[in-house]
Scaffold this motif. Structure first.
Motif, PDB file in Angstrom:
ATOM      1  N   THR A  46      -1.555 -10.529   4.424  1.00  0.00           N
ATOM      2  CA  THR A  46      -2.875 -10.577   5.031  1.00  0.00           C
ATOM      3  C   THR A  46      -3.731 -11.697   4.471  1.00  0.00           C
ATOM      4  O   THR A  46      -3.577 -12.087   3.308  1.00  0.00           O
ATOM      5  N   ASP A  47      -4.627 -12.191   5.305  1.00  0.00           N
ATOM      6  CA  ASP A  47      -5.621 -13.159   4.847  1.00  0.00           C
ATOM      7  C   ASP A  47      -6.982 -12.490   4.683  1.00  0.00           C
ATOM      8  O   ASP A  47      -7.985 -13.141   4.433  1.00  0.00           O
ATOM      9  N   ASN A  48      -7.025 -11.145   4.830  1.00  0.00           N
ATOM     10  CA  ASN A  48      -8.265 -10.388   4.673  1.00  0.00           C
ATOM     11  C   ASN A  48      -7.899  -8.961   4.259  1.00  0.00           C
ATOM     12  O   ASN A  48      -7.707  -8.089   5.100  1.00  0.00           O
ATOM     13  N   LYS A  49      -7.796  -8.729   2.949  1.00  0.00           N
ATOM     14  CA  LYS A  49      -7.307  -7.424   2.488  1.00  0.00           C
ATOM     15  C   LYS A  49      -8.291  -6.293   2.750  1.00  0.00           C
ATOM     16  O   LYS A  49      -7.879  -5.139   2.885  1.00  0.00           O
ATOM     17  N   ASN A  50      -9.589  -6.597   2.844  1.00  0.00           N
ATOM     18  CA  ASN A  50     -10.550  -5.543   3.175  1.00  0.00           C
ATOM     19  C   ASN A  50     -10.316  -5.032   4.592  1.00  0.00           C
ATOM     20  O   ASN A  50     -10.353  -3.822   4.856  1.00  0.00           O
ATOM     21  N   ARG A  51     -10.064  -5.955   5.517  1.00  0.00           N
ATOM     22  CA  ARG A  51      -9.780  -5.564   6.900  1.00  0.00           C
ATOM     23  C   ARG A  51      -8.495  -4.745   6.963  1.00  0.00           C
ATOM     24  O   ARG A  51      -8.441  -3.696   7.609  1.00  0.00           O
ATOM     25  N   THR A  52      -7.481  -5.219   6.262  1.00  0.00           N
ATOM     26  CA  THR A  52      -6.192  -4.546   6.302  1.00  0.00           C
ATOM     27  C   THR A  52      -6.276  -3.145   5.715  1.00  0.00           C
ATOM     28  O   THR A  52      -5.754  -2.183   6.294  1.00  0.00           O
ATOM     29  N   ALA A  53      -6.944  -3.000   4.578  1.00  0.00           N
ATOM     30  CA  ALA A  53      -7.080  -1.679   3.946  1.00  0.00           C
ATOM     31  C   ALA A  53      -7.805  -0.716   4.864  1.00  0.00           C
ATOM     32  O   ALA A  53      -7.434   0.459   4.975  1.00  0.00           O
ATOM     33  N   SER A  54      -8.834  -1.200   5.549  1.00  0.00           N
ATOM     34  CA  SER A  54      -9.588  -0.353   6.470  1.00  0.00           C
ATOM     35  C   SER A  54      -8.711   0.111   7.630  1.00  0.00           C
ATOM     36  O   SER A  54      -8.732   1.288   8.023  1.00  0.00           O
ATOM     37  N   GLU A  55      -7.919  -0.795   8.179  1.00  0.00           N
ATOM     38  CA  GLU A  55      -7.051  -0.445   9.296  1.00  0.00           C
ATOM     39  C   GLU A  55      -5.969   0.553   8.868  1.00  0.00           C
ATOM     40  O   GLU A  55      -5.648   1.500   9.600  1.00  0.00           O
TER      41      GLU A  55
ATOM     42  N   TYR B 149       0.850  -1.184   0.000  1.00  0.00           N
ATOM     43  CA  TYR B 149       0.000   0.000   0.000  1.00  0.00           C
ATOM     44  C   TYR B 149       0.891   1.241   0.000  1.00  0.00           C
ATOM     45  O   TYR B 149       1.960   1.252   0.620  1.00  0.00           O
ATOM     46  N   GLU B 150       0.442   2.264  -0.690  1.00  0.00           N
ATOM     47  CA  GLU B 150       1.211   3.497  -0.803  1.00  0.00           C
ATOM     48  C   GLU B 150       0.375   4.682  -0.353  1.00  0.00           C
ATOM     49  O   GLU B 150      -0.857   4.675  -0.468  1.00  0.00           O
ATOM     50  N   GLY B 151       1.060   5.692   0.154  1.00  0.00           N
ATOM     51  CA  GLY B 151       0.335   6.875   0.591  1.00  0.00           C
ATOM     52  C   GLY B 151       1.284   7.976   1.017  1.00  0.00           C
ATOM     53  O   GLY B 151       2.496   7.910   0.792  1.00  0.00           O
TER      54      GLY B 151
ATOM     55  N   LEU C  95      -4.010   7.387   2.381  1.00  0.00           N
ATOM     56  CA  LEU C  95      -3.628   6.341   1.444  1.00  0.00           C
ATOM     57  C   LEU C  95      -3.779   6.861   0.023  1.00  0.00           C
ATOM     58  O   LEU C  95      -4.676   7.654  -0.263  1.00  0.00           O
ATOM     59  N   GLY C  96      -2.917   6.407  -0.875  1.00  0.00           N
ATOM     60  CA  GLY C  96      -2.999   6.833  -2.260  1.00  0.00           C
ATOM     61  C   GLY C  96      -3.209   5.656  -3.192  1.00  0.00           C
ATOM     62  O   GLY C  96      -3.403   4.522  -2.760  1.00  0.00           O
TER      63      GLY C  96
END
Length: 249
Positions: A103-112, A87-89, A124-125
């Motif tokens: 990660t085994d759950n990218k939706n959770r990780t992106a949210s965090e 992830y970049e930002g 995040l970018g």
């Protein structure tokens, strides 16, 4: 790469403290898992796995943890399926940030991750928004106190081992390689009798981003928050600040 050296000098001092963190075993086991998943479970045939196993052993990860991670990846044990993502930002003051996750759950990780950036004055970018500011390099550190070799001798041995560049700073030789040359250079230096304080493939910022003291302190909070997340493997940034601020990261 002087700016990178400044940051890595501080990071080296922090290694002993980081090794005590409870999450380090899990993160290293994930490194082993993804390397074995991508290239097979034999370290002799899989340089990425060999590097991950070496790092785990250097941090005293038990052999059974290492074996379990490899067996999960190769299907010998049931377990979660992990994805390796970047992830970049931008942090406070426009500092470039790259976050490597497993990660085994990218939706959770992106949210965090989004929450951490937002809470600390960053955002995040899109993919590629800061990647061009970094180069992936092999990075090896040899403390001068562990060898009798002078700078000229060390430089010659580094070049013969396939190193691209060497810098001397704060009592250490810092060696850079292309990623594909890293493993052979590492092994050659070890065979020559050198003790490697650090040996990894990492992201080197091409330029550093100066930030105000206020933004730099916010950046400290952001990096520390990111590194506390279970899914985060590595955080790279190009912050340039006073050493007393960087050492807080």
């Amino acid at each position: 790469m002087a700016g990178h050296s400044k940051w890595k000098n501080i990071q080296r001092r922090k290694n002993a403290q980081d090794a005590k963190r409870g999450k380090v075993f899990m993160k290293l086991a994930k490194d082993i898992y993804i390397a074995a998943k991508q290239g097979g479970g034999d370290p002799e045939m899989n340089p990425s796995l060999r590097l991950a196993v070496d790092k785990a052993k250097a941090s005293n990860v038990p052999n059974e943890n290492i074996d379990r991670a490899i067996k999960k990846a190769t299907g010998d044990l049931d377990g979660a399926n992990y994805e390796e993502l970047i992830y970049e930002g931008y942090g406070p003051g426009g500092v470039a940030v790259m976050v490597e996750v497993l990660t085994d759950n990218k939706n959770r990780t992106a949210s965090e991750l989004r929450h951490a950036f937002s809470k600390n004055g960053g955002n995040l970018g899109e993919n590629g928004c800061v990647a061009f500011m970094f180069n992936r390099k092999g990075y090896i550190v040899i403390e001068q106190s562990t060898t009798d070799a002078d700078e000229d001798t060390m430089m010659l041995e580094v070049m013969e081992a396939g190193g691209e560049e060497m810098e001397t700073s704060e009592g250490a030789y810092e060696i850079y390689t292309e990623p594909e040359d890293f493993q052979s250079a590492k092994e050659q230096l070890e065979e020559n009798g050198y003790t490697l304080e650090t040996a990894e493939i990492t992201m080197i910022p091409e330029t550093l981003s100066e930030a105000s003291e206020k933004d730099a302190l916010k950046m400290v909070k952001l990096v520390n928050m990111l590194e506390e997340m279970e899914d985060v493997q590595e955080v790279h940034h190009n912050l340039d600040a006073d050493e007393e601020i960087l050492v807080q990261i």
